[in-house]
Design a protein around this motif. Structure first.
Motif, mmCIF file in Angstrom:
data_model
loop_
_atom_site.group_PDB
_atom_site.id
_atom_site.type_symbol
_atom_site.label_atom_id
_atom_site.label_comp_id
_atom_site.label_asym_id
_atom_site.label_seq_id
_atom_site.Cartn_x
_atom_site.Cartn_y
_atom_site.Cartn_z
ATOM 1 N N TRP A 1 0.827 -1.212 0.000
ATOM 2 C CA TRP A 1 0.000 0.000 0.000
ATOM 3 C C TRP A 1 0.861 1.263 0.000
ATOM 4 N N ALA A 2 2.020 1.202 0.628
ATOM 5 C CA ALA A 2 2.933 2.345 0.565
ATOM 6 C C ALA A 2 3.447 2.517 -0.863
ATOM 7 N N ARG A 3 3.775 1.405 -1.512
ATOM 8 C CA ARG A 3 4.226 1.443 -2.907
ATOM 9 C C ARG A 3 3.122 1.988 -3.805
ATOM 10 N N LEU A 4 1.889 1.556 -3.578
ATOM 11 C CA LEU A 4 0.766 2.024 -4.390
ATOM 12 C C LEU A 4 0.553 3.525 -4.200
ATOM 13 N N SER A 5 0.596 3.999 -2.958
ATOM 14 C CA SER A 5 0.425 5.435 -2.694
ATOM 15 C C SER A 5 1.509 6.240 -3.385
ATOM 16 N N TRP A 6 2.733 5.728 -3.332
ATOM 17 C CA TRP A 6 3.843 6.410 -4.010
ATOM 18 C C TRP A 6 3.599 6.470 -5.511
ATOM 19 N N ALA A 7 3.142 5.353 -6.108
ATOM 20 C CA ALA A 7 2.919 5.313 -7.551
ATOM 21 C C ALA A 7 1.801 6.258 -7.966
ATOM 22 N N VAL A 8 0.739 6.358 -7.157
ATOM 23 C CA VAL A 8 -0.356 7.276 -7.470
ATOM 24 C C VAL A 8 0.111 8.718 -7.345
ATOM 25 N N SER A 9 0.862 9.036 -6.301
ATOM 26 C CA SER A 9 1.357 10.401 -6.110
ATOM 27 C C SER A 9 2.301 10.811 -7.231
ATOM 28 N N ALA A 10 3.044 9.835 -7.766
ATOM 29 C CA ALA A 10 3.984 10.121 -8.846
ATOM 30 C C ALA A 10 3.309 10.054 -10.219
ATOM 31 N N HIS A 11 1.972 9.870 -10.238
ATOM 32 C CA HIS A 11 1.183 9.796 -11.475
ATOM 33 C C HIS A 11 1.615 8.639 -12.361
ATOM 34 N N ARG A 12 2.120 7.564 -11.746
ATOM 35 C CA ARG A 12 2.483 6.379 -12.515
ATOM 36 C C ARG A 12 1.360 5.348 -12.533
ATOM 37 N N ALA A 13 0.432 5.473 -11.602
ATOM 38 C CA ALA A 13 -0.678 4.517 -11.523
ATOM 39 C C ALA A 13 -1.964 5.258 -11.192
ATOM 40 N N THR A 14 -3.056 4.813 -11.800
ATOM 41 C CA THR A 14 -4.347 5.448 -11.496
ATOM 42 C C THR A 14 -5.482 4.448 -11.368
ATOM 43 N N PHE A 15 -5.254 3.165 -11.711
ATOM 44 C CA PHE A 15 -6.332 2.187 -11.646
ATOM 45 C C PHE A 15 -5.904 0.957 -10.864
ATOM 46 N N LEU A 16 -6.858 0.418 -10.082
ATOM 47 C CA LEU A 16 -6.652 -0.827 -9.365
ATOM 48 C C LEU A 16 -7.693 -1.823 -9.856
#
Length: 322
Positions: free
Chosen positions: A10-25
């Motif tokens: 979840w920390a990795r996911l939050s980082w990826a969303v904040s960095a605009h690398r991920a937007t969908f789960l």
């Protein structure tokens, strides 16, 4: 190893969303049955609370805003999942084959964004995946998945620890000074200060591409999936030996002139240590006409090992001009 959806995930996911690398789960809660969730920095915990126990999770980048380009990626035949988002932000998905492509294209035509995801395991390319553990933290679900590069990195990082000594091969020396090293298929990094105890101008002064090196792991960042290394940590620290030279008088070249004094190299080598002669320790007669390259005779008056600083004095020695 299948990555569990634990605190690191979840920390990795939050980082990826904040960095605009991920937007969908993508939440696969049963065989061939899934739900899609758009992620923002503010709704990750809300989405997490609604997930089905033991669900398989896949993290994806954003949809294409060019809907025509998304539809153009439909294959000639086979099952795919088409995903689209309407103007109100509602997400819809449909599993279709070539007989339904035309019909689904008409449904997607007015969408704000769309994407096509293959259902073939070896053709799906999410950013990374995980499986939700049970409430006791134990991962009991076993899904047959094709690991992503990030999943393979995660599995490798789980085998590493801080302070571990590893061997790798230098793959790249970046223009900004970072050295990249392959350690078992994972790319670690060495910043310039960790390459040598001695002052260097560029990593190529110490290492070269293709060279095999041994270094110590400084940290294992499971969130950013980064491993910083230190080459100097496996070398003898020369600073305690420099500290034993306090009181010596040496002659060396002036390497830099600053408003508060001059720096003089006290060793006869290109990567030799430099010390500062503060303006208070310069002879008044030579203070205004010293130039870079001049030979200065100085006395070593202090060596601060923790701060890596050397203090010199000219007033307790004499100046020799070339």
């Amino acid at each position: 190893m299948q990555r569990p959806a634990d605190a690191d995930f979840w920390a990795r996911l939050s980082w990826a969303v904040s960095a605009h690398r991920a937007t969908f789960l993508e939440e696969t809660y049963a065989a061939n049955a899934s739900r899609w969730h758009r992620l923002t920095r503010d709704n990750i915990e809300a989405v997490r609370s609604r997930l089905t126990p033991r669900a398989r999770l896949a993290v994806w980048p954003d949809l294409l805003t060019d809907v025509d380009a998304a539809l153009a990626s439909l294959p000639g035949e086979g099952l795919v999942e088409v995903l689209w988002e309407d103007e109100d932000g509602r997400i819809t998905s449909a599993v279709v084959d070539e007989t339904q492509f035309e019909a689904v294209a008409s449904r997607v035509a007015g969408a704000r964004a769309a994407g096509v995801v293959s259902l073939a395991t070896d053709e799906r390319h999410p950013l990374f995946t995980a499986v939700l553990p049970d409430s006791d933290g134990v991962l009991r679900a076993r899904w047959q998945t094709e690991p992503t590069p990030s999943d393979r990195d995660w599995a490798f990082l789980k085998t590493l620890r801080r302070g571990q000594v590893v061997t790798g091969t230098v793959t790249t020396i970046a223009d900004f000074g970072v050295t990249f090293v392959d350690i078992g298929g994972f790319t670690a990094m060495i910043n310039i200060p960790e390459l040598s105890w001695r002052p260097i101008n560029h990593p190529s002064d110490v290492v070269g591409v293709g060279q095999e090196i041994t270094a110590e792991i400084l940290d294992v960042d499971m969130v950013g999936e980064r491993v910083p290394l230190s080459l100097r940590a496996v070398q003898e620290d020369p600073w305690p030996q420099v500290a034993q030279r306090i009181g010596q008088v040496v002659t060396g070249p002036v390497t830099k002139i600053v408003p508060f004094g001059v720096f003089v190299r006290i060793e006869d080598r290109e990567d030799g240590f430099q010390g500062l002669v503060h303006t208070n320790e310069l002879d008044a007669s030579s203070e205004t006409d010293i130039e870079v390259g001049d030979a200065l005779t100085v006395k070593i008056i202090e060596v601060d090992v923790p701060r890596r600083r050397i203090a010199l004095s000219q007033t307790q020695a004499r100046t020799i001009r070339p």
